[in-house]
Design a protein around this motif. Sequence first.
Motif, PDB file in Angstrom:
ATOM      1  N   ALA A 111       0.849  -1.202   0.000  1.00 16.58           N
ATOM      2  CA  ALA A 111       0.000   0.000   0.000  1.00 16.58           C
ATOM      3  C   ALA A 111       0.880   1.245   0.000  1.00 16.58           C
ATOM      4  CB  ALA A 111      -0.942   0.013   1.200  1.00 16.58           C
ATOM      5  N   HIS A 112       0.323   2.311  -0.524  1.00 15.46           N
ATOM      6  CA  HIS A 112       0.980   3.622  -0.475  1.00 15.46           C
ATOM      7  C   HIS A 112      -0.109   4.679  -0.447  1.00 15.46           C
ATOM      8  CE1 HIS A 112       0.132   4.392  -4.800  1.00 15.46           C
ATOM      9  NE2 HIS A 112       0.337   3.090  -4.924  1.00 15.46           N
ATOM     10  N   TYR A 113       0.154   5.775   0.234  1.00 12.28           N
ATOM     11  CA  TYR A 113      -0.841   6.840   0.305  1.00 12.28           C
ATOM     12  C   TYR A 113      -0.147   8.181   0.489  1.00 12.28           C
ATOM     13  CZ  TYR A 113      -0.355   6.749   5.447  1.00 12.28           C
ATOM     14  OH  TYR A 113       0.121   6.799   6.733  1.00 12.28           O
ATOM     15  N   LYS A 117      -5.442  10.464  -0.870  1.00 10.59           N
ATOM     16  CA  LYS A 117      -5.971   9.131  -1.128  1.00 10.59           C
ATOM     17  C   LYS A 117      -4.908   8.085  -0.873  1.00 10.59           C
ATOM     18  CE  LYS A 117      -5.025   9.062  -6.128  1.00 10.59           C
ATOM     19  NZ  LYS A 117      -5.628   8.867  -7.464  1.00 10.59           N
ATOM     20  N   GLY A 118      -5.385   6.847  -0.710  1.00 10.03           N
ATOM     21  CA  GLY A 118      -4.508   5.710  -0.502  1.00 10.03           C
ATOM     22  C   GLY A 118      -4.790   4.624  -1.514  1.00 10.03           C
ATOM     23  N   CYS A 119      -3.758   3.841  -1.831  1.00  6.18           N
ATOM     24  CA  CYS A 119      -3.871   2.782  -2.829  1.00  6.18           C
ATOM     25  C   CYS A 119      -3.287   1.498  -2.273  1.00  6.18           C
ATOM     26  CB  CYS A 119      -3.136   3.156  -4.121  1.00  6.18           C
ATOM     27  SG  CYS A 119      -3.735   4.659  -4.930  1.00  6.18           S
ATOM     28  N   SER A 144      -4.314  -2.679  -8.824  1.00  2.00           N
ATOM     29  CA  SER A 144      -4.312  -1.567  -7.870  1.00  2.00           C
ATOM     30  C   SER A 144      -5.733  -1.106  -7.587  1.00  2.00           C
ATOM     31  CB  SER A 144      -3.481  -0.401  -8.422  1.00  2.00           C
ATOM     32  OG  SER A 144      -3.474   0.677  -7.521  1.00  2.00           O
ATOM     33  N   ASN A 145      -5.967  -0.653  -6.367  1.00  3.67           N
ATOM     34  CA  ASN A 145      -7.262  -0.126  -5.948  1.00  3.67           C
ATOM     35  C   ASN A 145      -7.018   1.127  -5.107  1.00  3.67           C
ATOM     36  OD1 ASN A 145      -9.956   0.248  -5.333  1.00  3.67           O
ATOM     37  ND2 ASN A 145      -9.958  -1.273  -3.672  1.00  3.67           N
TER      38      ASN A 145
END
Length: 286
Positions: A111-113, A117-119, A144-145
Amino acid sequence: MWSTFMVTDEEGRTVGPAASGGAMIAPGGAPQGPAALTGMMTGRSTFGGNKRRRKTSTGHAMSEAQEGKIKLAFFVAIVGVVLTVLGVGTEFWVELSPSKSFYNNQTCLTAHYGLWKGCTKSLWVSEIDPNRESCGPAELPGASNCTYFKFFTTGENAVLFQKTTRKNLNVAAAMLALFSLFLMVMGAICITMALSKELIFFLKPASVCFIMSGVLVLLSLIVFHQSVLAFLASDHTVPLQHNLSWSVSCVGCAGAVLIVGGILFLLLALPYSPWQRCLPQKNSSS
């Protein structure tokens, strides 16, 4: 025998009669000759010259050399603005990576944010470096979401890897970044006015705006890092590795560049050159 004619000014109003070859009697009673008539006919350029001289004496008009220095300092500030927009608008501020074998042996989740927003991204373990223990990096291809945070709408905290964000710190970091962008716009307006009106006065508020925007950008970075530490300390069920990503590098460089640009504008706004005052003292002492 004298012949008279009427003399009008540049706006078409009658000034008074004048004799051909003689003196002209103005309404105030002061005689005026052909030289005065010539000066009146060229009064437009005379008045314009007086205005230019008054602007130079009271408005501190800039020279071509000063204008070039201001444009160079403005270019430095624009670089800081571009880096700030690039960093604030992207979501690669921090990367969160659990162990690549935490879920199963085929895929892992990273994950990264950022501020908005975060993904989350699912990666194939076979594509990860064998020497790497955690899942990632996030630049690898995968499903990815991305979802926007609800800090600014419903006030809900986000949950990633069973850990909960601290919305107060995240909102504070975002507000500091937005206010710094507002100060950058105000500083750019001041520099535009200084170049268009040729007035050095506008350099002082521009320097304050750019210096304050750089400080706020760095403060936003510090507050965001504290929010990340609070997020990691909220739960210890899933062990995570966190790394600050390239968006943070852009924001950090932007803060330093903006402060440098503001200092340059402040030096250019001084009525004297600091170098000319320092160098003679060194020469005299030597």
